[in-house]
Design an enzyme around this catalytic site. Structure first.
Site, PDB file in Angstrom:
ATOM      1  N   TYR A  15      59.213  26.223 -17.636  1.00  0.00           N
ATOM      2  CA  TYR A  15      59.363  24.987 -16.850  1.00  0.00           C
ATOM      3  C   TYR A  15      59.836  23.833 -17.733  1.00  0.00           C
ATOM      4  O   TYR A  15      60.855  23.200 -17.456  1.00  0.00           O
ATOM      5  CB  TYR A  15      58.031  24.621 -16.178  1.00  0.00           C
ATOM      6  CG  TYR A  15      57.993  23.194 -15.658  1.00  0.00           C
ATOM      7  CD1 TYR A  15      58.822  22.795 -14.618  1.00  0.00           C
ATOM      8  CD2 TYR A  15      57.140  22.239 -16.231  1.00  0.00           C
ATOM      9  CE1 TYR A  15      58.803  21.474 -14.151  1.00  0.00           C
ATOM     10  CE2 TYR A  15      57.116  20.928 -15.769  1.00  0.00           C
ATOM     11  CZ  TYR A  15      57.947  20.550 -14.730  1.00  0.00           C
ATOM     12  OH  TYR A  15      57.935  19.252 -14.271  1.00  0.00           O
TER      13      TYR A  15
ATOM     14  N   THR B  10      59.723  15.028 -17.001  1.00  0.00           N
ATOM     15  CA  THR B  10      58.302  15.165 -17.326  1.00  0.00           C
ATOM     16  C   THR B  10      58.053  14.906 -18.806  1.00  0.00           C
ATOM     17  O   THR B  10      58.965  15.067 -19.627  1.00  0.00           O
ATOM     18  CB  THR B  10      57.858  16.602 -16.965  1.00  0.00           C
ATOM     19  OG1 THR B  10      56.616  16.881 -17.587  1.00  0.00           O
ATOM     20  CG2 THR B  10      58.854  17.646 -17.459  1.00  0.00           C
ATOM     21  N   ASP B  11      56.789  14.571 -19.138  1.00  0.00           N
ATOM     22  CA  ASP B  11      56.428  14.434 -20.565  1.00  0.00           C
ATOM     23  C   ASP B  11      56.311  15.796 -21.237  1.00  0.00           C
ATOM     24  O   ASP B  11      56.244  15.881 -22.459  1.00  0.00           O
ATOM     25  CB  ASP B  11      55.119  13.639 -20.720  1.00  0.00           C
ATOM     26  CG  ASP B  11      53.919  14.296 -20.042  1.00  0.00           C
ATOM     27  OD1 ASP B  11      54.096  15.288 -19.301  1.00  0.00           O
ATOM     28  OD2 ASP B  11      52.792  13.794 -20.244  1.00  0.00           O
ATOM     29  N   GLU B  12      56.293  16.874 -20.432  1.00  0.00           N
ATOM     30  CA  GLU B  12      56.108  18.211 -21.015  1.00  0.00           C
ATOM     31  C   GLU B  12      57.284  18.612 -21.908  1.00  0.00           C
ATOM     32  O   GLU B  12      57.158  19.527 -22.722  1.00  0.00           O
ATOM     33  CB  GLU B  12      55.885  19.254 -19.910  1.00  0.00           C
ATOM     34  CG  GLU B  12      54.701  18.902 -19.042  1.00  0.00           C
ATOM     35  CD  GLU B  12      54.172  20.059 -18.201  1.00  0.00           C
ATOM     36  OE1 GLU B  12      54.403  21.222 -18.554  1.00  0.00           O
ATOM     37  OE2 GLU B  12      53.525  19.766 -17.189  1.00  0.00           O
TER      38      GLU B  12
ATOM     39  N   LYS C   9      63.397  21.710 -17.785  1.00  0.00           N
ATOM     40  CA  LYS C   9      63.483  20.259 -17.583  1.00  0.00           C
ATOM     41  C   LYS C   9      64.145  19.593 -18.804  1.00  0.00           C
ATOM     42  O   LYS C   9      64.937  18.670 -18.653  1.00  0.00           O
ATOM     43  CB  LYS C   9      62.082  19.659 -17.359  1.00  0.00           C
ATOM     44  CG  LYS C   9      61.409  20.059 -16.063  1.00  0.00           C
ATOM     45  CD  LYS C   9      62.149  19.612 -14.816  1.00  0.00           C
ATOM     46  CE  LYS C   9      62.156  18.118 -14.605  1.00  0.00           C
ATOM     47  NZ  LYS C   9      62.762  17.751 -13.298  1.00  0.00           N
TER      48      LYS C   9
HETATM   49  N1  LIG Z   1      53.993  16.749 -10.437  1.00  0.00           N
HETATM   50  C1  LIG Z   1      53.949  16.180 -11.631  1.00  0.00           C
HETATM   51  O1  LIG Z   1      52.854  15.970 -12.176  1.00  0.00           O
HETATM   52  C2  LIG Z   1      55.216  15.734 -12.319  1.00  0.00           C
HETATM   53  C3  LIG Z   1      55.116  14.935 -13.472  1.00  0.00           C
HETATM   54  C4  LIG Z   1      56.303  14.496 -14.082  1.00  0.00           C
HETATM   55  C5  LIG Z   1      57.530  14.840 -13.559  1.00  0.00           C
HETATM   56  N2  LIG Z   1      57.605  15.624 -12.453  1.00  0.00           N
HETATM   57  C6  LIG Z   1      58.941  15.944 -11.913  1.00  0.00           C
HETATM   58  O2  LIG Z   1      59.049  15.262 -10.674  1.00  0.00           O
HETATM   59  C7  LIG Z   1      59.842  16.012  -9.770  1.00  0.00           C
HETATM   60  C8  LIG Z   1      59.082  16.263  -8.489  1.00  0.00           C
HETATM   61  O3  LIG Z   1      57.870  16.953  -8.785  1.00  0.00           O
HETATM   62  P1  LIG Z   1      56.848  17.360  -7.624  1.00  0.00           P
HETATM   63  O4  LIG Z   1      55.536  17.556  -8.267  1.00  0.00           O
HETATM   64  O5  LIG Z   1      57.008  16.424  -6.494  1.00  0.00           O
HETATM   65  O6  LIG Z   1      57.441  18.788  -7.228  1.00  0.00           O
HETATM   66  P2  LIG Z   1      57.211  19.632  -5.893  1.00  0.00           P
HETATM   67  O7  LIG Z   1      57.227  21.060  -6.336  1.00  0.00           O
HETATM   68  O8  LIG Z   1      56.044  19.131  -5.134  1.00  0.00           O
HETATM   69  O9  LIG Z   1      58.501  19.322  -4.995  1.00  0.00           O
HETATM   70  C9  LIG Z   1      59.777  19.762  -5.357  1.00  0.00           C
HETATM   71  C10 LIG Z   1      60.678  19.638  -4.155  1.00  0.00           C
HETATM   72  O10 LIG Z   1      62.008  20.044  -4.547  1.00  0.00           O
HETATM   73  C11 LIG Z   1      62.526  20.878  -3.519  1.00  0.00           C
HETATM   74  N3  LIG Z   1      63.502  21.810  -4.130  1.00  0.00           N
HETATM   75  C12 LIG Z   1      63.233  22.830  -4.988  1.00  0.00           C
HETATM   76  N4  LIG Z   1      64.373  23.481  -5.297  1.00  0.00           N
HETATM   77  C13 LIG Z   1      65.378  22.843  -4.631  1.00  0.00           C
HETATM   78  C14 LIG Z   1      66.770  23.035  -4.554  1.00  0.00           C
HETATM   79  N5  LIG Z   1      67.386  24.030  -5.234  1.00  0.00           N
HETATM   80  N6  LIG Z   1      67.504  22.199  -3.789  1.00  0.00           N
HETATM   81  C15 LIG Z   1      66.910  21.200  -3.089  1.00  0.00           C
HETATM   82  N7  LIG Z   1      65.591  20.979  -3.106  1.00  0.00           N
HETATM   83  C16 LIG Z   1      64.827  21.797  -3.875  1.00  0.00           C
HETATM   84  C17 LIG Z   1      61.334  21.617  -2.957  1.00  0.00           C
HETATM   85  O11 LIG Z   1      61.610  22.126  -1.646  1.00  0.00           O
HETATM   86  C18 LIG Z   1      60.258  20.540  -2.977  1.00  0.00           C
HETATM   87  O12 LIG Z   1      60.245  19.803  -1.770  1.00  0.00           O
HETATM   88  C19 LIG Z   1      60.221  17.303 -10.515  1.00  0.00           C
HETATM   89  O13 LIG Z   1      61.511  17.135 -11.037  1.00  0.00           O
HETATM   90  C20 LIG Z   1      59.191  17.414 -11.609  1.00  0.00           C
HETATM   91  O14 LIG Z   1      59.724  18.090 -12.722  1.00  0.00           O
HETATM   92  C21 LIG Z   1      56.473  16.087 -11.818  1.00  0.00           C
END
Ligand SMILES: NC(=O)c1ccc[n+]([C@@H]2O[C@H](COP(=O)([O-])OP(=O)(O)OC[C@H]3O[C@@H](n4cnc5c(N)ncnc54)[C@H](O)[C@@H]3O)[C@@H](O)[C@H]2O)c1
Length: 352
Positions: free
Chosen positions: A158, A133-135, A162
């Site tokens: 969080y 993430t950019d965070e 990350k």
């Molecule tokens: N949502 C955003 O705006 C955003 C932006 C930049 C980066 N990200 C990154 O992208 C990735 C996905 O984000 P998202 O928004 O889809 O998250 P999300 O919370 O919607 O989904 C996360 C998934 O990971 C699974 N999970 C959690 N813990 C687990 C474990 N120990 N073992 C296996 N599976 C596990 C969960 O069951 C879920 O299906 C993350 O790494 C997040 O940091 C998200």
């Protein structure tokens, strides 16, 4: 290519799985623990297809990860599994340390042990895409942009978890030669997002004409990217990304939280008119502790090296997203009724 996707039952992971299976010739195995944030119905369009498989497992479980690598023999891994909600990390940071840091470490070690046994030609192709993430970069002033060399200054449990996982991933490249690529993306929005994050939470509250909470004065700025554009960028990384490098993804879509909430109201008033303008539902609530003021991405490296460009403006993407939530009540009602009712998370209780 056989691609192992972690967190594929989540918001971004399910978009990546759908895109890989429906729009490329790749075979996908999705490893997901199925936490509260997961929903396998997001994958209904690919379930049952021969090029898709699902394994319920925890990325912190080394034995299970070793078995998954041995069974599926992937050519690449796109690692998205994480605890992802800042407010929840304030209330309960432990799961964030476990999954985001220890889980990433466990996966890196399982990948390394698998990679070291691959024949030379397959090792040359192998990639470990670590999705971040950019965070991790912290908060920006009014004019600056995050670049790949911006120093890390995470503010929340969080973003700190990350940031730690990014450092581990890149260290596994530098120290062990594992072909890791790190992506740092701005806020995503789009269909199938669990209704705890700003845009889906606002859409559902506005559909029900409930108060629309805005943290602080609503001036915090985020740089929004549609989830399908992010998924396309991650797939580009598999082929065009350089191991050991970081790539920022952003949609050139800077908006204040108040602008986002107002825009959701206006789109809904257009698509589902009724009892008065929804802007009147906006309610300012106490700010999130440690709330970063502004995020904005310089994605020129991804444009230049990957040939990647976002395909939607924020206005078009938001209108499509609001339309999707209006049409897919059955999808979000399960989460809204059974898992999370939309109440405030992440406020600190005063210590005496
Ligand atoms: N949502 C955003 O705006 C955003 C932006 C930049 C980066 N990200 C990154 O992208 C990735 C996905 O984000 P998202 O928004 O889809 O998250 P999300 O919370 O919607 O989904 C996360 C998934 O990971 C699974 N999970 C959690 N813990 C687990 C474990 N120990 N073992 C296996 N599976 C596990 C969960 O069951 C879920 O299906 C993350 O790494 C997040 O940091 C998200």
């Amino acid at each position: 290519m056989r691609i192992l996707v972690t967190g594929g039952a989540g918001f971004i992971g399910s978009a990546v799985c759908r895109r890989l299976v429906l729009q490329t010739s790749a075979a996908v195995v999705n490893i997901d623990k199925l936490t509260y944030a997961a929903d396998l119905t997001s994958l209904a369009s690919i379930e049952g297809l021969g090029s898709y498989a699902f394994l319920q497992s925890d990325i912190c479980d080394r034995e299970a990860m070793d078995l998954a690598f041995a069974d599926y023999e992937p050519d690449a891994i796109i690692h998205l599994a994480a605890e992802s909600h800042v407010d929840r990390s304030i209330t309960g940071p432990e799961a964030f340390v476990n999954t985001n840091i220890v889980g990433t470490y466990t996966l890196l070690e399982a990948a390394r042990s698998y990679y070291e046994r691959l024949p030379f030609t397959r090792r040359k192709q192998f990639r470990f895409i670590h999705v971040s993430t950019d965070e991790v970069y912290g908060s920006l002033g009014p004019d600056d942009l995050f670049r790949e060399d911006t120093p890390y200054r995470p503010s929340s449990p969080y973003s700190a978890s990350k940031a730690a996982s990014d450092h581990l991933a890149l260290a596994w490249f530098t120290t062990y030669g594992l072909p890791v690529i790190v992506s740092n993306c701005s806020n995503n929005y789009g269909p199938y997002q669990f209704p705890e994050k700003l845009i889906p939470l606002t859409i559902l509250n506005a559909i029900d004409r409930k108060p629309l909470p805005v943290y602080g004065d609503g001036r915090n700025i985020r740089d929004w990217l549609h989830v399908d554009d992010h998924a396309a960028g991650l797939i580009r990384l598999l082929y065009e990304g350089r191991p050991g490098e970081k790539y920022n993804f952003g949609g050139d879509g800077q908006r204040s939280n108040l602008e986002v909430v107002t825009q959701v109201c206006d789109v809904l008033d257009r698509l589902s008119p009724g009892a008065g303008a929804r802007r009147s539902l906006i309610t300012f609530v106490p700010d999130r502790p440690g709330h970063d003021a502004r995020y904005a991405i310089d994605a020129s490296k991804a444009h230049r090296e990957l040939g990647w460009e976002p395909t939607r403006t924020f206005e078009r993407g938001l209108a499509e997203t609001v339309g999707w939530y209006l049409k897919n009540r059955a999808w979000w009602e399960r989460a809204r009724c059974g898992v999370y009712d939309g109440s405030r998370l992440g406020l600190l209780v005063a210590q005496h």
